[in-house]
Motif scaffolding. Sequence first.
Motif, mmCIF file in Angstrom:
data_model
loop_
_atom_site.group_PDB
_atom_site.id
_atom_site.type_symbol
_atom_site.label_atom_id
_atom_site.label_comp_id
_atom_site.label_asym_id
_atom_site.label_seq_id
_atom_site.Cartn_x
_atom_site.Cartn_y
_atom_site.Cartn_z
ATOM 1 N N ARG A 57 0.715 11.853 7.520
ATOM 2 C CA ARG A 57 0.501 13.335 7.136
ATOM 3 C C ARG A 57 -1.165 13.336 6.672
ATOM 4 O O ARG A 57 -1.887 14.292 7.038
ATOM 5 C CB ARG A 57 1.381 14.011 6.290
ATOM 6 C CG ARG A 57 2.654 14.173 6.987
ATOM 7 C CD ARG A 57 3.383 15.290 6.235
ATOM 8 N NE ARG A 57 3.742 14.593 4.837
ATOM 9 C CZ ARG A 57 4.923 13.846 4.719
ATOM 10 N NH1 ARG A 57 5.733 13.665 5.696
ATOM 11 N NH2 ARG A 57 5.297 13.455 3.450
ATOM 12 N N VAL A 58 -1.574 12.557 5.898
ATOM 13 C CA VAL A 58 -2.729 12.455 5.381
ATOM 14 C C VAL A 58 -4.041 12.067 6.463
ATOM 15 O O VAL A 58 -4.762 12.809 6.544
ATOM 16 C CB VAL A 58 -2.841 11.298 4.161
ATOM 17 C CG1 VAL A 58 -4.401 11.120 3.888
ATOM 18 C CG2 VAL A 58 -2.210 11.575 3.137
ATOM 19 N N VAL A 59 -3.398 11.307 7.409
ATOM 20 C CA VAL A 59 -4.282 10.866 8.725
ATOM 21 C C VAL A 59 -4.459 12.345 9.707
ATOM 22 O O VAL A 59 -5.677 12.436 9.998
ATOM 23 C CB VAL A 59 -3.854 9.767 9.577
ATOM 24 C CG1 VAL A 59 -4.627 9.662 10.822
ATOM 25 C CG2 VAL A 59 -3.966 8.469 8.605
ATOM 26 N N CYS A 60 -3.379 13.038 9.465
ATOM 27 C CA CYS A 60 -3.450 14.143 10.315
ATOM 28 C C CYS A 60 -4.389 15.058 9.835
ATOM 29 O O CYS A 60 -5.435 15.727 10.384
ATOM 30 C CB CYS A 60 -2.091 14.571 10.705
ATOM 31 S SG CYS A 60 -2.037 16.149 11.472
ATOM 32 N N ASP A 61 -3.995 15.358 8.506
ATOM 33 C CA ASP A 61 -4.978 16.547 7.614
ATOM 34 C C ASP A 61 -6.377 16.108 7.631
ATOM 35 O O ASP A 61 -7.024 17.044 7.572
ATOM 36 C CB ASP A 61 -4.068 16.621 6.268
ATOM 37 C CG ASP A 61 -2.757 17.190 6.374
ATOM 38 O OD1 ASP A 61 -2.361 17.699 7.548
ATOM 39 O OD2 ASP A 61 -1.948 17.061 5.424
ATOM 40 N N GLN A 117 -5.954 1.198 3.909
ATOM 41 C CA GLN A 117 -6.487 1.240 2.521
ATOM 42 C C GLN A 117 -7.926 1.444 2.522
ATOM 43 O O GLN A 117 -8.446 2.431 1.929
ATOM 44 C CB GLN A 117 -6.184 -0.208 1.768
ATOM 45 C CG GLN A 117 -6.413 0.051 0.350
ATOM 46 C CD GLN A 117 -5.623 -0.821 -0.550
ATOM 47 O OE1 GLN A 117 -5.171 -1.772 0.075
ATOM 48 N NE2 GLN A 117 -5.438 -0.666 -1.738
ATOM 49 N N ALA A 118 -8.680 0.848 3.585
ATOM 50 C CA ALA A 118 -10.288 1.038 3.699
ATOM 51 C C ALA A 118 -10.474 2.499 4.184
ATOM 52 O O ALA A 118 -11.544 3.337 4.048
ATOM 53 C CB ALA A 118 -10.712 0.040 4.768
ATOM 54 N N LEU A 119 -9.439 2.883 5.111
ATOM 55 C CA LEU A 119 -9.546 4.237 5.780
ATOM 56 C C LEU A 119 -9.442 5.347 4.775
ATOM 57 O O LEU A 119 -10.143 6.585 4.942
ATOM 58 C CB LEU A 119 -8.739 4.353 6.929
ATOM 59 C CG LEU A 119 -9.161 5.290 8.083
ATOM 60 C CD1 LEU A 119 -10.311 5.231 8.834
ATOM 61 C CD2 LEU A 119 -7.952 5.440 9.277
ATOM 62 N N LEU A 120 -8.750 5.092 3.734
ATOM 63 C CA LEU A 120 -8.042 6.428 3.015
ATOM 64 C C LEU A 120 -8.185 5.799 1.534
ATOM 65 O O LEU A 120 -6.996 5.532 0.838
ATOM 66 C CB LEU A 120 -6.536 6.711 3.248
ATOM 67 C CG LEU A 120 -6.290 7.266 4.659
ATOM 68 C CD1 LEU A 120 -4.852 7.463 4.835
ATOM 69 C CD2 LEU A 120 -7.149 8.665 5.024
ATOM 70 N N HIS A 171 -13.018 4.367 16.055
ATOM 71 C CA HIS A 171 -12.103 3.353 16.428
ATOM 72 C C HIS A 171 -11.127 2.807 15.347
ATOM 73 O O HIS A 171 -9.975 2.643 15.602
ATOM 74 C CB HIS A 171 -12.667 2.171 17.149
ATOM 75 C CG HIS A 171 -13.047 2.529 18.520
ATOM 76 N ND1 HIS A 171 -13.539 1.412 19.392
ATOM 77 C CD2 HIS A 171 -12.923 3.433 19.302
ATOM 78 C CE1 HIS A 171 -13.886 1.909 20.691
ATOM 79 N NE2 HIS A 171 -13.328 3.192 20.694
ATOM 80 N N HIS A 172 -11.930 2.845 14.222
ATOM 81 C CA HIS A 172 -11.380 2.378 12.960
ATOM 82 C C HIS A 172 -10.138 3.574 12.646
ATOM 83 O O HIS A 172 -8.843 3.130 12.239
ATOM 84 C CB HIS A 172 -12.065 2.276 11.622
ATOM 85 C CG HIS A 172 -11.569 1.854 10.448
ATOM 86 N ND1 HIS A 172 -12.116 1.734 9.280
ATOM 87 C CD2 HIS A 172 -10.120 1.595 10.159
ATOM 88 C CE1 HIS A 172 -11.486 1.080 8.441
ATOM 89 N NE2 HIS A 172 -10.169 1.202 8.735
ATOM 90 N N GLN A 173 -10.459 4.942 12.717
ATOM 91 C CA GLN A 173 -9.719 5.882 12.632
ATOM 92 C C GLN A 173 -8.584 5.922 13.544
ATOM 93 O O GLN A 173 -7.413 6.054 12.945
ATOM 94 C CB GLN A 173 -10.341 7.231 12.651
ATOM 95 C CG GLN A 173 -11.592 7.474 11.535
ATOM 96 C CD GLN A 173 -12.171 8.691 11.597
ATOM 97 O OE1 GLN A 173 -12.291 9.113 12.775
ATOM 98 N NE2 GLN A 173 -12.560 9.337 10.451
#
Length: 200
Positions: A57-61, A117-120, A171-173
């Motif tokens: 949900r965090v990735v989506c939001d 972890q690096a992404l968020l 690409h990381h995302q």
Amino acid sequence: RCCGLALLLAVLLWAPWQELHGAPLTELSGDQDFQLFLQRNLEFTRKIRGDVAALQRVVCDTLQLCKEDELLLVRQELDIAQAPLEQCHRRTFQAETCFSQIRAGLRIYGGSLATIQALLPGHAGLVETLQLDMANLSSNIQQQMEDLGLATVTYPPENQDPVPTFSSHFHHQVGGFFILANFQRFLETAYRALRHLTSL
């Protein structure tokens, strides 16, 4: 109720290992300790699934990455590990190899979570909780396998597997999106396999 475990131990002591490999655990269907293990770790797996869903949900939001079908073309450019669980499907179910595949998959996805972890970075605490829960679930399964006399693999405490690398931030995302999507599918299969064992 103890008879199931006693019967399995007798088989382990007297039968050749080749004949035991992947033996079904129907002998344990009424064993209280085994049923307690299954119920406890079904709850554990459900909690992990909830934490993965929260990260999805965090990735989506925050990243606006919500729909898998819109990202399939990008996925082809990425090297995202997908842990096998074919021995945990009902038709091919083999308890020993299914347990081993669940543990191997937890290790793979545990390493991949460094990408998340690096992404968020603002959600590092949730990722760390998730990694700890995964390590505990793997340890529970290993302990149960040892109690049953099944072959286990002992992994080193430090994760030696390489973390996925990406050629661009986008690409990381997208890689993070698919790591979570694959992990959620993996957990659903593992959950069904544990639940299947409760009904044997």
